[in-house]
Design a protein around this motif. Structure first.
Motif, PDB file in Angstrom:
ATOM      1  N   VAL A   1     -15.476  30.610  13.980  1.00 57.30           N
ATOM      2  CA  VAL A   1     -16.311  31.973  13.773  1.00 57.30           C
ATOM      3  C   VAL A   1     -17.638  31.736  13.214  1.00 57.30           C
ATOM      4  CG1 VAL A   1     -16.114  34.115  12.574  1.00 57.30           C
ATOM      5  CG2 VAL A   1     -13.953  33.220  13.568  1.00 57.30           C
ATOM      6  N   ALA A   2     -17.651  30.763  12.246  1.00 59.73           N
ATOM      7  CA  ALA A   2     -18.908  30.525  11.485  1.00 59.73           C
ATOM      8  C   ALA A   2     -19.840  29.779  12.255  1.00 59.73           C
ATOM      9  CB  ALA A   2     -18.762  29.375  10.375  1.00 59.73           C
ATOM     10  N   LEU A   3     -19.514  29.120  13.450  1.00 60.56           N
ATOM     11  CA  LEU A   3     -20.417  28.395  14.363  1.00 60.56           C
ATOM     12  C   LEU A   3     -20.925  29.398  15.082  1.00 60.56           C
ATOM     13  CD1 LEU A   3     -21.625  26.247  16.194  1.00 60.56           C
ATOM     14  CD2 LEU A   3     -19.600  26.027  17.123  1.00 60.56           C
ATOM     15  N   ARG A   4     -20.143  30.690  15.707  1.00 62.44           N
ATOM     16  CA  ARG A   4     -20.607  31.689  16.476  1.00 62.44           C
ATOM     17  C   ARG A   4     -21.677  32.569  15.740  1.00 62.44           C
ATOM     18  NH1 ARG A   4     -16.523  35.070  17.378  1.00 62.44           N
ATOM     19  NH2 ARG A   4     -14.563  33.612  16.940  1.00 62.44           N
ATOM     20  N   GLU A   5     -21.374  32.537  14.491  1.00 64.13           N
ATOM     21  CA  GLU A   5     -22.400  33.526  13.785  1.00 64.13           C
ATOM     22  C   GLU A   5     -23.628  32.527  13.187  1.00 64.13           C
ATOM     23  OE1 GLU A   5     -21.900  36.879  12.683  1.00 64.13           O
ATOM     24  OE2 GLU A   5     -20.758  36.596  14.495  1.00 64.13           O
ATOM     25  N   GLU A   6     -23.619  31.355  13.519  1.00 70.36           N
ATOM     26  CA  GLU A   6     -24.682  30.499  13.197  1.00 70.36           C
ATOM     27  C   GLU A   6     -24.772  30.161  11.854  1.00 70.36           C
ATOM     28  OE1 GLU A   6     -28.478  31.975  14.828  1.00 70.36           O
ATOM     29  OE2 GLU A   6     -27.702  31.817  16.907  1.00 70.36           O
ATOM     30  N   ASP A   7     -23.634  30.126  11.041  1.00 72.11           N
ATOM     31  CA  ASP A   7     -23.530  29.659   9.634  1.00 72.11           C
ATOM     32  C   ASP A   7     -22.976  28.131   9.672  1.00 72.11           C
ATOM     33  OD1 ASP A   7     -22.869  29.162   7.011  1.00 72.11           O
ATOM     34  OD2 ASP A   7     -21.852  30.866   6.737  1.00 72.11           O
ATOM     35  N   PHE A   8     -24.046  27.450  10.083  1.00 72.73           N
ATOM     36  CA  PHE A   8     -23.713  25.900  10.292  1.00 72.73           C
ATOM     37  C   PHE A   8     -23.255  25.232   9.190  1.00 72.73           C
ATOM     38  CE2 PHE A   8     -26.927  26.932  13.838  1.00 72.73           C
ATOM     39  CZ  PHE A   8     -26.138  27.043  14.573  1.00 72.73           C
ATOM     40  N   PRO A   9     -23.644  25.460   7.985  1.00 75.35           N
ATOM     41  CA  PRO A   9     -23.133  24.591   6.924  1.00 75.35           C
ATOM     42  C   PRO A   9     -21.653  24.909   6.532  1.00 75.35           C
ATOM     43  CG  PRO A   9     -25.279  25.702   6.187  1.00 75.35           C
ATOM     44  CD  PRO A   9     -25.032  26.233   7.558  1.00 75.35           C
ATOM     45  N   LEU A  10     -21.220  26.361   6.691  1.00 78.39           N
ATOM     46  CA  LEU A  10     -19.795  26.656   6.634  1.00 78.39           C
ATOM     47  C   LEU A  10     -19.013  26.231   7.597  1.00 78.39           C
ATOM     48  CD1 LEU A  10     -17.560  28.258   5.315  1.00 78.39           C
ATOM     49  CD2 LEU A  10     -18.184  30.029   6.213  1.00 78.39           C
ATOM     50  N   ALA A  11     -19.514  26.209   9.080  1.00 80.36           N
ATOM     51  CA  ALA A  11     -18.955  25.758  10.206  1.00 80.36           C
ATOM     52  C   ALA A  11     -18.500  24.142  10.076  1.00 80.36           C
ATOM     53  CB  ALA A  11     -19.820  25.944  11.392  1.00 80.36           C
ATOM     54  N   ARG A  12     -19.631  23.394   9.625  1.00 83.69           N
ATOM     55  CA  ARG A  12     -19.504  22.159   9.442  1.00 83.69           C
ATOM     56  C   ARG A  12     -18.470  21.652   8.344  1.00 83.69           C
ATOM     57  NH1 ARG A  12     -24.092  17.195   9.180  1.00 83.69           N
ATOM     58  NH2 ARG A  12     -22.645  15.474   8.534  1.00 83.69           N
TER      59      ARG A  12
ATOM     60  N   ARG B   1     -15.736  23.258   7.248  1.00 86.60           N
ATOM     61  CA  ARG B   1     -14.397  23.837   7.634  1.00 86.60           C
ATOM     62  C   ARG B   1     -14.003  22.675   8.642  1.00 86.60           C
ATOM     63  NH1 ARG B   1     -13.340  24.752   3.394  1.00 86.60           N
ATOM     64  NH2 ARG B   1     -13.565  27.297   2.505  1.00 86.60           N
ATOM     65  N   LEU B   2     -15.013  22.542   9.782  1.00 84.79           N
ATOM     66  CA  LEU B   2     -14.412  21.739  10.995  1.00 84.79           C
ATOM     67  C   LEU B   2     -14.456  20.169  10.543  1.00 84.79           C
ATOM     68  CD1 LEU B   2     -16.696  23.258  13.575  1.00 84.79           C
ATOM     69  CD2 LEU B   2     -14.367  23.532  13.508  1.00 84.79           C
ATOM     70  N   GLU B   3     -15.251  19.745   9.699  1.00 85.69           N
ATOM     71  CA  GLU B   3     -14.708  18.437   9.193  1.00 85.69           C
ATOM     72  C   GLU B   3     -13.282  18.271   8.239  1.00 85.69           C
ATOM     73  OE1 GLU B   3     -18.192  17.378   6.999  1.00 85.69           O
ATOM     74  OE2 GLU B   3     -19.084  16.531   8.715  1.00 85.69           O
ATOM     75  N   GLU B   4     -13.159  19.389   7.738  1.00 76.87           N
ATOM     76  CA  GLU B   4     -11.835  19.435   7.132  1.00 76.87           C
ATOM     77  C   GLU B   4     -10.873  19.446   7.928  1.00 76.87           C
ATOM     78  OE1 GLU B   4      -9.588  21.974   3.488  1.00 76.87           O
ATOM     79  OE2 GLU B   4     -11.598  22.572   4.128  1.00 76.87           O
ATOM     80  N   ALA B   5     -10.996  20.225   9.072  1.00 74.47           N
ATOM     81  CA  ALA B   5      -9.685  20.402   9.948  1.00 74.47           C
ATOM     82  C   ALA B   5      -9.659  19.009  10.705  1.00 74.47           C
ATOM     83  CB  ALA B   5     -10.096  21.418  11.189  1.00 74.47           C
ATOM     84  N   THR B   6     -10.478  18.311  10.822  1.00 72.63           N
ATOM     85  CA  THR B   6     -10.259  16.862  11.640  1.00 72.63           C
ATOM     86  C   THR B   6      -9.720  15.920  10.609  1.00 72.63           C
ATOM     87  OG1 THR B   6     -12.622  16.127  11.082  1.00 72.63           O
ATOM     88  CG2 THR B   6     -12.111  17.256  13.215  1.00 72.63           C
ATOM     89  N   ALA B   7     -10.117  16.007   9.368  1.00 71.94           N
ATOM     90  CA  ALA B   7      -9.810  15.084   8.385  1.00 71.94           C
ATOM     91  C   ALA B   7      -8.077  15.469   8.200  1.00 71.94           C
ATOM     92  CB  ALA B   7     -10.325  15.305   7.001  1.00 71.94           C
ATOM     93  N   LEU B   8      -7.695  16.776   8.125  1.00 69.67           N
ATOM     94  CA  LEU B   8      -6.252  17.147   7.978  1.00 69.67           C
ATOM     95  C   LEU B   8      -5.592  16.767   9.267  1.00 69.67           C
ATOM     96  CD1 LEU B   8      -6.622  20.693   6.297  1.00 69.67           C
ATOM     97  CD2 LEU B   8      -5.623  18.686   5.241  1.00 69.67           C
ATOM     98  N   ALA B   9      -6.037  17.062  10.005  1.00 65.92           N
ATOM     99  CA  ALA B   9      -5.387  16.809  11.406  1.00 65.92           C
ATOM    100  C   ALA B   9      -4.936  15.223  11.599  1.00 65.92           C
ATOM    101  CB  ALA B   9      -6.172  17.269  12.809  1.00 65.92           C
ATOM    102  N   GLY B  10      -5.888  14.473  11.566  1.00 66.11           N
ATOM    103  CA  GLY B  10      -5.816  12.896  11.503  1.00 66.11           C
ATOM    104  C   GLY B  10      -4.838  12.626  12.703  1.00 66.11           C
ATOM    105  N   ASP B  11      -3.716  11.880  12.448  1.00 69.11           N
ATOM    106  CA  ASP B  11      -3.019  11.537  13.468  1.00 69.11           C
ATOM    107  C   ASP B  11      -1.602  12.328  13.451  1.00 69.11           C
ATOM    108  OD1 ASP B  11      -2.035  10.425  11.121  1.00 69.11           O
ATOM    109  OD2 ASP B  11      -1.715   8.551  11.780  1.00 69.11           O
ATOM    110  N   GLN B  12      -1.724  13.381  12.873  1.00 64.44           N
ATOM    111  CA  GLN B  12      -0.328  14.360  12.901  1.00 64.44           C
ATOM    112  C   GLN B  12      -0.138  14.758  14.284  1.00 64.44           C
ATOM    113  OE1 GLN B  12       1.424  14.894  10.064  1.00 64.44           O
ATOM    114  NE2 GLN B  12       0.077  13.406   8.967  1.00 64.44           N
TER     115      GLN B  12
ATOM    116  N   GLY C   1     -18.988  19.054  17.268  1.00 64.16           N
ATOM    117  CA  GLY C   1     -20.104  18.593  18.268  1.00 64.16           C
ATOM    118  C   GLY C   1     -20.971  19.616  18.494  1.00 64.16           C
ATOM    119  N   ARG C   2     -20.743  20.718  18.724  1.00 66.22           N
ATOM    120  CA  ARG C   2     -21.695  21.960  18.811  1.00 66.22           C
ATOM    121  C   ARG C   2     -22.448  22.136  17.429  1.00 66.22           C
ATOM    122  NH1 ARG C   2     -17.081  23.803  21.647  1.00 66.22           N
ATOM    123  NH2 ARG C   2     -17.668  24.370  23.730  1.00 66.22           N
ATOM    124  N   VAL C   3     -21.912  21.881  16.328  1.00 58.03           N
ATOM    125  CA  VAL C   3     -22.750  21.981  15.242  1.00 58.03           C
ATOM    126  C   VAL C   3     -23.789  20.897  15.157  1.00 58.03           C
ATOM    127  CG1 VAL C   3     -22.475  21.716  12.711  1.00 58.03           C
ATOM    128  CG2 VAL C   3     -20.764  22.955  13.720  1.00 58.03           C
TER     129      VAL C   3
END
Length: 326
Positions: free
Chosen positions: A237-248, A250-261, A276-278
């Motif tokens: 949602v932040a990416l769509r709203e062009e809030d790039f700092p928030l988007a980056r 939360r997305l980095e947090e998502a990838t770190a949490l997901a890991g190899d789960q 990637g879009r960010v």
């Protein structure tokens, strides 16, 4: 609607927490029956429904031997839920009729479990209008009897069968009841569903607030997948709203949490694509390409096109724009 994050740490469960009320409400349970009941609930909550069904059927026999009607009602109600999961409405109704014949409405635990199962069964066996009428009666009963977990459950079930503003109203009521009564087990998912409803209506500011609230609850009592999903939703949602700092963030947090789960690989693919879009928007095409290639790899492994068809199409289009052959 005023949103308050209640700082009360209860055990999370998408199902009703019978263990917290069973001891007081069914004092007649002997230790052996109680242990059988707890084991059957554990199997059900773990999604091992065939084994849970066997355990509940065994519990029915044991309860009959000890003439424990309340335990038999609980077991038969849970058996009905197993049949609902199997889409066998007739078998579920048969179990619930047998449970109803034994039901003592003064026993709050047994009555609650019966109503909980019946609400799900009518969604499978009745017309939409009849099912909604039963769900509304379920909500009234739970409200009158101060059965807050059931009240939240009924509101959520009605939300699932509603759309637009009506869906939002039922979810807001469920959220309010949970906050007011500190019945917290489902609040993360309620916030997430409410956020998705607002997002679908273009009310992105409200959606972001609710996704953040959902993330807070999931951090306290949710699964890893719940947390990854909320982080990805906020980032998207932040990416769509062009809030790039928030988007980056939360997305980095998502990838770190997901890991190899294993249970998070579809969400990992989605988060990597949006991350990637960010980077692309920041002018870092090399990093954008690297992230999209990773996203495509995970997407193929989990067959993203099946469950996330539109997201898969967007990923393919973005990959092509970066001269990446899918």
């Amino acid at each position: 609607m005023r949103l308050v994050l209640v700082t009360c740490l209860f055990e999370a469960s998408s199902a009703i927490d019978l263990s917290s009320i069973c001891e007081d409400a069914v004092p007649a349970l002997v230790p052996t029956l109680n242990s059988l009941l707890e084991r059957a609930h554990q199997l059900f909550d773990e999604g091992r429904y065939s084994k849970a069904l066997d355990a509940y059927e065994n519990l029915v026999v044991r309860a009959q031997e000890k003439m424990d009607r309340s335990t038999e009602v609980i077991a038969r109600s849970r058996i009905a839920e197993c049949f609902v999961i199997r889409q066998d409405g007739d078998a579920a109704l048969d179990q619930l009729q047998r449970a109803k014949d034994l039901l003592d409405q003064q026993n709050r635990t047994a009555h609650l479990r019966y109503r909980w199962a019946y609400a799900r069964t009518v969604l499978l066996t009745e017309t939409k209008e009849a099912a909604r009428a039963e769900l509304q009666d379920y909500v009234r009963w739970a409200d009158d009897d101060a059965q807050f977990e059931a009240l939240i459950d009924g509101c959520c079930l009605l939300a699932e069968s509603s759309s637009g503003e009506e869906r939002i109203q039922w979810l807001e009521r469920a959220l309010q009841v949970g906050q007011d009564t500190q019945t917290t087990a489902r609040l993360g998912r309620i916030c997430n569903d409410l956020a998705a409803s607002f997002d679908g209506m273009g009310r992105t500011e409200e959606a972001l607030d609710l996704y953040e609230l959902a993330l807070g609850w999931h951090r306290m009592m949710g699964s890893t997948r719940d947390q990854v999903g909320a982080c990805w939703a906020i980032g998207s949602v932040a990416l769509r709203e062009e809030d790039f700092p928030l988007a980056r963030t939360r997305l980095e947090e998502a990838t770190a949490l997901a890991g190899d789960q294993p249970e998070c690989q579809d969400l990992l693919a989605l988060a990597l694509a949006d991350l990637g879009r960010v980077h692309f928007e920041a002018g870092d095409v090399i990093e954008a390409r690297r992230l999209v290639i990773q996203s495509l790899k995970h997407a193929r492994e989990v067959d993203l096109s099946t469950a996330w068809n539109q997201a898969w199409s967007r990923l393919l289009s973005f990959a092509e724009s970066l001269d990446i052959r899918p």
